[in-house]
Design an enzyme around this catalytic site. Structure first.
Site, short mmCIF file in Angstrom:
data_model
loop_
_atom_site.label_atom_id
_atom_site.label_comp_id
_atom_site.label_asym_id
_atom_site.label_seq_id
_atom_site.Cartn_x
_atom_site.Cartn_y
_atom_site.Cartn_z
CG ASP A 1 48.77 -16.81 31.88
OD1 ASP A 1 47.39 -15.79 31.84
OD2 ASP A 1 49.18 -16.77 30.47
N GLY A 2 50.81 -16.82 35.23
CA GLY A 2 51.37 -17.68 36.67
C GLY A 2 50.71 -17.15 37.75
CD GLU B 1 50.31 -28.08 31.66
OE1 GLU B 1 50.78 -27.14 33.10
OE2 GLU B 1 50.29 -26.68 31.22
CB ALA C 1 61.07 -36.16 23.68
P1 NAP Z 1 56.33 -20.06 33.37
O1 NAP Z 1 57.40 -20.97 32.49
O2 NAP Z 1 56.34 -18.62 33.56
O3 NAP Z 1 54.88 -20.18 32.00
C1 NAP Z 1 55.72 -20.25 30.94
C2 NAP Z 1 54.74 -19.14 29.49
O4 NAP Z 1 53.26 -20.15 29.69
C3 NAP Z 1 53.72 -18.25 30.50
O5 NAP Z 1 54.67 -17.00 29.57
C4 NAP Z 1 52.89 -17.99 30.81
O6 NAP Z 1 52.50 -17.01 31.04
C5 NAP Z 1 52.10 -18.69 29.63
N1 NAP Z 1 51.59 -19.34 30.01
C6 NAP Z 1 50.71 -20.39 31.26
N2 NAP Z 1 49.31 -20.83 31.03
C7 NAP Z 1 49.38 -20.66 29.69
C8 NAP Z 1 47.14 -21.20 29.15
N3 NAP Z 1 47.07 -21.82 29.16
N4 NAP Z 1 48.27 -20.59 28.08
C9 NAP Z 1 49.06 -19.82 27.57
N5 NAP Z 1 49.92 -19.03 27.56
C10 NAP Z 1 50.61 -19.34 29.30
O7 NAP Z 1 55.50 -21.29 34.66
P2 NAP Z 1 53.26 -20.04 34.99
O8 NAP Z 1 53.35 -18.58 34.36
O9 NAP Z 1 53.51 -21.04 36.28
O10 NAP Z 1 52.18 -21.10 33.77
C11 NAP Z 1 52.63 -22.57 34.55
C12 NAP Z 1 51.83 -23.07 32.72
O11 NAP Z 1 53.66 -22.93 32.14
C13 NAP Z 1 52.22 -24.43 31.93
O12 NAP Z 1 51.09 -24.60 33.18
C14 NAP Z 1 52.19 -24.75 31.38
O13 NAP Z 1 51.23 -24.98 30.66
C15 NAP Z 1 53.35 -23.77 30.59
N6 NAP Z 1 54.63 -24.36 31.15
C16 NAP Z 1 54.45 -24.09 29.09
C17 NAP Z 1 56.50 -24.86 29.36
C18 NAP Z 1 57.13 -24.77 27.52
O14 NAP Z 1 56.24 -23.92 27.02
N7 NAP Z 1 57.91 -25.03 27.29
C19 NAP Z 1 56.73 -25.74 29.76
C20 NAP Z 1 56.42 -25.39 31.73
C21 NAP Z 1 55.51 -25.13 31.63
P3 NAP Z 1 52.81 -15.69 31.97
O15 NAP Z 1 54.24 -15.29 31.29
O16 NAP Z 1 51.70 -14.73 31.34
O17 NAP Z 1 53.38 -15.95 33.34
MN MN Z 2 54.87 -16.92 34.04
#
Ligand code: NAP
Ligand code: MN
Length: 266
Positions: free
Chosen positions: A51-52, A125, A188
């Site tokens: 996704d990233g 988001e 939070a």
């Molecule tokens: P990352 O830190 O590697 O992403 C965190 C996880 O979220 C990865 O496993 C990614 O999939 C997954 N992901 C991204 N978009 C998603 C979606 N729409 N639905 C379900 N899972 C999703 O960073 P990144 O890969 O660049 O992704 C950015 C996104 O990470 C942000 O937009 C945010 O939604 C999410 N994020 C989550 C948290 C948390 O859950 N605490 C914190 C910060 C950001 P892949 O493993 O395939 O990359």
């Molecule tokens: Mn990722």
């Protein structure tokens, strides 16, 4: 007539690079012009990674108006349709038109700060939070109505596509991406006799927006679009809305959103 063009992007993992080579070769053999660089004239962008990688491709190329196809070599791969072993089948189905285009609504932040007027797009988001680890205090309005003085870490405003991302970890709801809504989820939130904030998500229709103005002393704010960080000083106002811009992803025969949720989350 010039040949139809396909762009293939990938992240830098070994499997992704291998898969990219495979795709470039297979599409070229199928008669397409192929490129590793973005071109506005492409009819399809294939994105190899997780996704990233997909999100990065969107931001680097200005959220193009061209459909994407995701090949998952990443961890989760929520947006992706296939694993690399299916490359030949995908190209066959693609040429025969055996797919549909799923449209995802995106979100945007309109930021006005001293000397700055900016609009930032995001697929998942927009997060508004304090620039450090102290509590932030924000006045929150929905459209013209003042709703609350929020105190806590910040606010996450997710699209339906983003509802399964950070929003879900914040205990927000999973929304079917066919619904065009904004989900506002507190990060939070404090709930004491000193501070009162909503503790659940608020779900807004597509024609409403969220307006945030910082309380005095809290004008330095971090705005995060799909994990890309920016800090602003002297913020006056931030509005978060659904954007006219849509992101398109190819979906093949067996794709079903709720089945995807089940297989990736449970
Ligand atoms: P990352 O830190 O590697 O992403 C965190 C996880 O979220 C990865 O496993 C990614 O999939 C997954 N992901 C991204 N978009 C998603 C979606 N729409 N639905 C379900 N899972 C999703 O960073 P990144 O890969 O660049 O992704 C950015 C996104 O990470 C942000 O937009 C945010 O939604 C999410 N994020 C989550 C948290 C948390 O859950 N605490 C914190 C910060 C950001 P892949 O493993 O395939 O990359
Ligand atoms: Mn990722």
């Amino acid at each position: 007539m010039s040949r139809k063009k396909i762009c293939v992007f990938s992240n830098e993992t070994e499997l992704s690079l291998e898969t990219r080579e495979l795709l470039l070769k297979a599409f070229a053999e199928a008669g397409y012009e192929v490129s590793e660089k973005y071109g506005e004239d492409a009819e399809l962008i294939v994105c190899v990674g997780g996704d990233g990688a997909f999100i990065k491709a969107l931001h680097l190329n200005g959220f193009p108006d061209i459909p994407f196809l995701g090949i998952n070599t990443g961890h989760l791969g929520f947006f992706q349709e296939f694993f690399p072993d299916k490359v030949t089948d995908i190209i066959d189905d693609y040429r025969q038109g055996k797919y549909r285009v799923q449209k995802y609504a995106t979100v945007k932040a309109e930021i006005s700060a001293k000397g700055v007027k900016e609009e930032l797009p995001a697929l998942n988001e927009i997060v508004i939070r304090s620039y450090d680890s102290y509590t932030i205090h924000l006045n929150i309005s929905i459209g013209d109505s003042f709703i609350e003085r929020f105190s806590g870490d910040g606010i996450c405003v997710a699209s339906s596509a983003g509802s399964t991302g950070y929003n879900y970890s914040l205990r927000g709801s999973i929304i079917d991406p066919r619904l065009k809504v904004l989900q506002v989820t507190p990060i939070a939130p404090m709930n004491t006799t000193a501070y009162r904030s909503f503790t659940s998500s608020l779900i807004l229709p597509s024609d409403l927006y969220l307006r945030v103005t910082p309380e005095e002393g809290y004008e330095k704010i971090r705005v995060v679009t799909d994990s890309i960080d920016r800090s602003y000083e002297k913020v006056k106002e931030i509005k978060v809305k659904l954007s006219e811009k849509e992101v398109m992803l190819l979906r093949f025969e067996n794709y079903d959103f709720w089945n995807k949720v089940k297989t990736k989350f449970l």
